[in-house]
Design a protein around this motif. Sequence first.
Motif, PDB file in Angstrom:
ATOM      1  N   TRP A 193      58.819  31.056 118.888  1.00 20.37           N
ATOM      2  CA  TRP A 193      57.742  31.279 119.849  1.00 20.37           C
ATOM      3  C   TRP A 193      57.130  29.934 120.218  1.00 20.37           C
ATOM      4  O   TRP A 193      56.580  29.230 119.374  1.00 20.37           O
ATOM      5  CB  TRP A 193      56.677  32.197 119.254  1.00 20.37           C
ATOM      6  CG  TRP A 193      57.238  33.465 118.685  1.00 20.37           C
ATOM      7  CD1 TRP A 193      57.687  33.668 117.425  1.00 20.37           C
ATOM      8  CD2 TRP A 193      57.438  34.700 119.375  1.00 20.37           C
ATOM      9  NE1 TRP A 193      58.155  34.953 117.261  1.00 20.37           N
ATOM     10  CE2 TRP A 193      58.014  35.620 118.449  1.00 20.37           C
ATOM     11  CE3 TRP A 193      57.181  35.141 120.678  1.00 20.37           C
ATOM     12  CZ2 TRP A 193      58.331  36.919 118.777  1.00 20.37           C
ATOM     13  CZ3 TRP A 193      57.488  36.438 121.010  1.00 20.37           C
ATOM     14  CH2 TRP A 193      58.061  37.320 120.082  1.00 20.37           C
ATOM     15  N   ASP A 202      56.563  30.359 114.618  1.00 17.78           N
ATOM     16  CA  ASP A 202      55.537  30.529 115.641  1.00 17.78           C
ATOM     17  C   ASP A 202      54.899  29.173 115.910  1.00 17.78           C
ATOM     18  O   ASP A 202      54.096  28.679 115.114  1.00 17.78           O
ATOM     19  CB  ASP A 202      54.488  31.537 115.170  1.00 17.78           C
ATOM     20  CG  ASP A 202      53.449  31.821 116.254  1.00 17.78           C
ATOM     21  OD1 ASP A 202      53.527  31.210 117.337  1.00 17.78           O
ATOM     22  OD2 ASP A 202      52.566  32.655 116.012  1.00 17.78           O
ATOM     23  N   SER A 206      60.914  32.267 123.289  1.00 16.51           N
ATOM     24  CA  SER A 206      59.837  32.499 124.248  1.00 16.51           C
ATOM     25  C   SER A 206      59.165  31.178 124.608  1.00 16.51           C
ATOM     26  O   SER A 206      58.656  30.473 123.725  1.00 16.51           O
ATOM     27  CB  SER A 206      58.797  33.476 123.676  1.00 16.51           C
ATOM     28  OG  SER A 206      57.707  33.604 124.574  1.00 16.51           O
TER      29      SER A 206
END
Length: 267
Positions: A58, A37, A82
């Motif tokens: 992410w 992340d 993403s």
Amino acid sequence: MGCWRVPGPVLGLLLLLCPPRSPACPPACRCSPAEADCGERGLRQVPWGLWANTSALWLGYNFITVLGPRSFPPLPGLRLLSLVHNRLELIHGQALLGLGALRELDLSHNHLSVLTPDTFVPLTSLATLNLGSNRLRELEPGVPAALPQLRALFLQDNPWVCSCSILPLWRWLSHNREKVREKSLLLCRVPEQLNKYPIMAFGDESFRQCQETSLSPQHYITFFIIGPFSFIASIFFCTFLGSLVVFYHSLRRESHCWRRPRICRVH
């Protein structure tokens, strides 16, 4: 040299003091064994040093504007990527090399206005592509066609120009309706009289004039090349034709003078 064994209690103490090295994680990211992340970190480029077995990455809510050639480290196991809510304006044709296992790519809420099929060719396993909320006015149908495993395509909330230029994309969408998500939000922005008109509501008759009158770039190039040559050729032809007419009249006059010499001498 003989082998020796470390006593169990000593081995346990060594493991406590020197634990096994954890998978690599960039300083700007929070990592678990399978995910990284790196969102909301003010990043301007993709961080390197990620664990090769990362399956989800992410990168949302950063300031990434460009994905250049080979922007990502080797991530053969990456399944989800993403990049939502960045400032992406350009994705190089080789930016996504090495991501052949990717299944889901979210590029929504960026500033993308142009995409080429070459960019997506390496993504042979991609099933979901989100291009919503960008600045796309048109899209080559070769982009979704380059994804053999595509199952879900999001194109909503883009400023689509509903002119003849959108005909190739409309044809692809019409033949792949089951892959298009959020159909009701796929709306025209330009021209004004078609603002907020659903693109999927068009029919063949809507593009009849385009099919009859539209010219490809190859046609315009051909006209540009042939035009000057045809003009020059017409000048030469007219000159040649005029010369033939003058020569013909000259021959007639000489023949007439040969038959009636007195008349020719008078003139």
